[in-house]
Design an enzyme around this catalytic site. Structure first.
Site, mmCIF file in Angstrom:
data_model
loop_
_atom_site.group_PDB
_atom_site.id
_atom_site.type_symbol
_atom_site.label_atom_id
_atom_site.label_comp_id
_atom_site.label_asym_id
_atom_site.label_seq_id
_atom_site.Cartn_x
_atom_site.Cartn_y
_atom_site.Cartn_z
ATOM 1 N N ARG A 240 -3.638 21.558 -14.273
ATOM 2 C CA ARG A 240 -2.739 20.569 -14.740
ATOM 3 C C ARG A 240 -2.781 19.821 -16.151
ATOM 4 N NH1 ARG A 240 0.586 15.962 -11.270
ATOM 5 N NH2 ARG A 240 1.561 15.198 -13.014
ATOM 6 N N GLU B 217 8.410 17.682 -25.569
ATOM 7 C CA GLU B 217 7.872 17.842 -24.286
ATOM 8 C C GLU B 217 8.202 19.442 -23.790
ATOM 9 O OE1 GLU B 217 5.195 16.335 -23.086
ATOM 10 O OE2 GLU B 217 5.368 14.079 -23.426
ATOM 11 N N HIS C 237 6.151 8.090 -27.693
ATOM 12 C CA HIS C 237 5.401 9.205 -27.096
ATOM 13 C C HIS C 237 5.615 10.407 -27.423
ATOM 14 C CE1 HIS C 237 2.738 10.871 -23.964
ATOM 15 N NE2 HIS C 237 3.733 11.623 -23.604
ATOM 16 N N HIS D 12 -2.267 10.514 -27.624
ATOM 17 C CA HIS D 12 -2.528 9.142 -27.113
ATOM 18 C C HIS D 12 -3.318 8.258 -28.361
ATOM 19 C CE1 HIS D 12 -2.136 10.560 -22.759
ATOM 20 N NE2 HIS D 12 -0.991 10.515 -23.280
ATOM 21 N N LYS E 235 6.710 22.836 -14.921
ATOM 22 C CA LYS E 235 5.967 21.613 -14.440
ATOM 23 C C LYS E 235 5.905 21.744 -12.880
ATOM 24 C CE LYS E 235 4.827 16.954 -14.746
ATOM 25 N NZ LYS E 235 4.727 15.590 -15.497
ATOM 26 N N ARG F 41 0.843 -1.213 -0.166
ATOM 27 C CA ARG F 41 0.133 0.025 0.214
ATOM 28 C C ARG F 41 0.826 1.241 0.156
ATOM 29 N NH1 ARG F 41 -2.868 -2.891 3.818
ATOM 30 N NH2 ARG F 41 -4.513 -4.400 3.144
ATOM 31 N N HIS G 193 -1.789 15.728 -26.252
ATOM 32 C CA HIS G 193 -1.755 14.439 -25.702
ATOM 33 C C HIS G 193 -2.997 13.730 -26.142
ATOM 34 C CE1 HIS G 193 1.901 15.625 -23.873
ATOM 35 N NE2 HIS G 193 1.847 14.551 -22.985
ATOM 36 N N ASN H 258 -0.846 18.486 -20.769
ATOM 37 C CA ASN H 258 -1.514 17.434 -21.992
ATOM 38 C C ASN H 258 -1.616 18.083 -23.332
ATOM 39 O OD1 ASN H 258 -1.477 15.027 -20.546
ATOM 40 N ND2 ASN H 258 -3.159 15.675 -19.393
ATOM 41 N N LYS I 43 2.590 11.225 -11.694
ATOM 42 C CA LYS I 43 1.589 10.398 -12.463
ATOM 43 C C LYS I 43 2.390 9.254 -12.650
ATOM 44 C CE LYS I 43 -1.389 13.809 -14.760
ATOM 45 N NZ LYS I 43 -1.774 13.922 -15.986
ATOM 46 N N GLU J 233 -4.629 17.016 -10.834
ATOM 47 C CA GLU J 233 -5.300 17.419 -12.204
ATOM 48 C C GLU J 233 -6.868 17.913 -12.073
ATOM 49 O OE1 GLU J 233 -3.508 15.720 -15.640
ATOM 50 O OE2 GLU J 233 -5.653 15.960 -16.636
HETATM 51 P P1 NAD Z 1 11.181 5.172 -22.749
HETATM 52 O O1 NAD Z 1 11.128 4.851 -21.271
HETATM 53 O O2 NAD Z 1 10.493 4.024 -23.446
HETATM 54 O O3 NAD Z 1 12.522 5.147 -22.991
HETATM 55 C C1 NAD Z 1 13.128 5.205 -24.581
HETATM 56 C C2 NAD Z 1 14.272 4.332 -24.917
HETATM 57 O O4 NAD Z 1 15.307 5.058 -24.427
HETATM 58 C C3 NAD Z 1 14.102 3.179 -24.255
HETATM 59 O O5 NAD Z 1 14.399 2.065 -25.258
HETATM 60 C C4 NAD Z 1 14.998 3.222 -23.033
HETATM 61 O O6 NAD Z 1 15.373 2.069 -22.890
HETATM 62 C C5 NAD Z 1 15.985 3.907 -23.783
HETATM 63 N N1 NAD Z 1 16.903 4.523 -22.920
HETATM 64 C C6 NAD Z 1 16.483 5.169 -21.659
HETATM 65 N N2 NAD Z 1 17.576 5.847 -21.079
HETATM 66 C C7 NAD Z 1 18.566 5.819 -22.062
HETATM 67 C C8 NAD Z 1 20.004 6.359 -22.113
HETATM 68 N N3 NAD Z 1 20.215 7.009 -21.100
HETATM 69 N N4 NAD Z 1 20.680 5.619 -23.175
HETATM 70 C C9 NAD Z 1 20.050 5.207 -23.922
HETATM 71 N N5 NAD Z 1 19.098 4.392 -24.082
HETATM 72 C C10 NAD Z 1 18.214 4.921 -23.072
HETATM 73 O O7 NAD Z 1 10.444 6.415 -23.012
HETATM 74 P P2 NAD Z 1 10.383 7.913 -22.694
HETATM 75 O O8 NAD Z 1 10.405 8.761 -23.797
HETATM 76 O O9 NAD Z 1 11.645 8.265 -21.608
HETATM 77 O O10 NAD Z 1 9.019 7.955 -21.840
HETATM 78 C C11 NAD Z 1 7.831 7.717 -22.565
HETATM 79 C C12 NAD Z 1 6.922 7.319 -21.367
HETATM 80 O O11 NAD Z 1 6.596 8.289 -20.583
HETATM 81 C C13 NAD Z 1 5.640 6.921 -21.896
HETATM 82 O O12 NAD Z 1 4.993 5.663 -21.405
HETATM 83 C C14 NAD Z 1 4.665 8.277 -21.569
HETATM 84 O O13 NAD Z 1 3.168 7.710 -21.126
HETATM 85 C C15 NAD Z 1 5.498 8.488 -20.240
HETATM 86 N N6 NAD Z 1 5.023 9.867 -19.800
HETATM 87 C C16 NAD Z 1 4.635 10.057 -18.417
HETATM 88 C C17 NAD Z 1 4.631 11.184 -18.033
HETATM 89 C C18 NAD Z 1 4.260 11.268 -16.465
HETATM 90 O O14 NAD Z 1 3.876 12.325 -16.090
HETATM 91 N N7 NAD Z 1 4.165 10.263 -15.776
HETATM 92 C C19 NAD Z 1 4.712 12.441 -18.835
HETATM 93 C C20 NAD Z 1 5.200 12.140 -20.159
HETATM 94 C C21 NAD Z 1 5.383 10.729 -20.363
HETATM 95 N N1 GLY Z 2 2.516 14.707 -18.336
HETATM 96 C C1 GLY Z 2 1.372 15.194 -18.027
HETATM 97 C C2 GLY Z 2 1.328 15.543 -16.399
HETATM 98 O O1 GLY Z 2 2.233 15.390 -15.787
HETATM 99 O O2 GLY Z 2 0.185 15.943 -16.179
#
Ligand code: NAD
Ligand code: GLY
Length: 357
Positions: free
Chosen positions: A240, A184, A264, A251, A226, A120, A247, A244, A142, A236
């Site tokens: 907030r 972003e 993404h 999405h 942010k 939890r 997005h 997006n 998030k 949100e």
């Molecule tokens: P990802 O985590 O898939 O990373 C991209 C690629 O780079 C992967 O293959 C990873 O293994 C590789 N990688 C990571 N670090 C590396 C490094 N230093 N050197 C070489 N390769 C490396 O993608 P991302 O773009 O980092 O994140 C996208 C995800 O984040 C999506 O799922 C999206 O929905 C989520 N997201 C979440 C929020 C939030 O607020 N929580 C905001 C934006 C995006």
């Molecule tokens: N990436 C959108 C948020 O964190 O609200």
């Protein structure tokens, strides 16, 4: 190193940005509830950075276990999440054991959600290693996983204890992933800071070459924006949602094309151009603003047009957006460059026009 704070009362936490932070265990150790941690990473990041992080933490007296997940958006699901719970239970992780996310946004989102659920709620730390995760996903709490019918549909708001953005890790990031992160960064300029947008236009070549001063400034300003938005509206209730921009369309592209086909950030980039086009139809932006949006997206090495999907597919996937209220789609659009609004006033005719051109 630069440091800023996400201001959330007794859940406030620092974001440290700079080179060489993976070795700085002293930035993490004070945030651990006990000297035990489980690093969650993936098959790509582990060979690059896991040993270094582990050595640094062990040097600070922390007992470190790890779990290495398969890499990719397609694995951001229940089955992979369960591997984390398997490792935690098999290793007898306790309520005070900290989970450390080492990787991009996929690892960060899944680790945060695992931390929110395990017993939890256990503490967690974000060590983002992609530009996208350093400017966006590691900040603001998030967390979650995808469902085949919708992106990030299962999750929780759960804040980390500290974020460490080591800018050196970006040196191993493929160029396509760096561009995805720039989407972003551009978003923050479009929604909240026209001066930052102009700075990005002037510095895009330096950013793509990872000029240390430029990339640090871009990460810092992005996190600052942010952090301000999250501090005002953590869950949100309203504001907030401006984070997006692009997005809702993005999405739908990610889900509609199959997770992992478009990154993404790429989907968000095309989505931001669509949002600018919709904003023009509503009379807020002019043609020059839309052209500027397209141009900066292109300069960042990102797609400035959406893939061809049947209109019904767009509607189907956009209908699963978390901003939907009473069955009505809502979009983040631009009143002007640097100012976002959330509106339900986008007619199906406008959507059809911009999505099927
Ligand atoms: P990802 O985590 O898939 O990373 C991209 C690629 O780079 C992967 O293959 C990873 O293994 C590789 N990688 C990571 N670090 C590396 C490094 N230093 N050197 C070489 N390769 C490396 O993608 P991302 O773009 O980092 O994140 C996208 C995800 O984040 C999506 O799922 C999206 O929905 C989520 N997201 C979440 C929020 C939030 O607020 N929580 C905001 C934006 C995006
Ligand atoms: N990436 C959108 C948020 O964190 O609200």
């Amino acid at each position: 190193m630069q440091t800023l704070t996400v201001d959330l009362g007794d859940r406030s936490y620092p974001i440290h940005i700079g080179p060489g932070l993976l070795d700085r265990a002293e930035l993490v150790a004070p945030h651990l509830a006990q000297k035990r941690a489980m690093v969650v990473t993936n098959t790509t990041v582990a060979p690059l950075y896991l040993a270094r992080l582990t050595a640094a933490l062990e040097g600070a007296g922390v007992a470190v276990a790890n779990v290495v997940l398969p890499d990719g958006e397609a694995y951001k699901n229940w089955e992979t999440l369960n591997l984390v719970f398997d490792a935690l239970l098999a290793g007898r992780a306790e309520r005070k054991t900290t989970l450390i996310a080492l990787g991009g946004g996929v690892i960060g989102d899944m680790t945060g959600f695992a931390a929110a659920c395990y017993q939890r709620g256990v503490p967690f730390v974000q060590i983002p290693t992609t530009l996208l995760s350093q400017v966006d996903s590691s900040v603001g709490g998030k967390t979650g996983i995808n469902h085949p019918l919708g992106k990030n549909m299962i999750g929780a708001f759960y804040q980390p204890k500290v974020v460490l953005a080591d800018t050196d890790t970006l040196k191993t990031l493929p160029a396509r992933e760096l561009s995805a992160g720039l989407a972003e960064v551009i978003k923050y300029g479009l929604i909240r800071d026209a001066a930052f947008l102009a700075w990005l236009e002037a510095n895009m070549t330096k950013l793509r070459a990872l000029d240390p001063a430029a990339i640090t400034h871009a990460i810092h300003r992005s996190c600052e924006i942010k952090a301000q938005v999250v501090a005002e509206d953590e869950r949100e209730g309203g504001l907030r949602a401006i984070l997006n921009l692009g997005h809702t369309f993005g999405h739908a592209i990610e889900s509609g094309m199959g997770y992992g086909t478009w990154l993404h950030g790429e989907a968000v980039a095309a989505g931001m151009v669509l949002a600018a086009m919709a904003s023009q139809r509503l009379g807020w932006l002019d043609a020059a603003d839309v052209a500027r949006t397209r141009a900066i997206v292109r300069a960042a090495g990102l797609p400035d047009a959406a893939p061809e999907l049947p209109f019904e597919t767009w509607l189907e996937y956009m209908g699963h957006d978390k901003k939907v209220e009473g069955g009505r789609l809502r979009f983040v659009l631009l009143k002007k460059l640097g100012e976002a609004v959330i509106t339900g006033d986008v007619s199906e005719a406008v959507l059809r026009e911009i999505l099927t051109r």
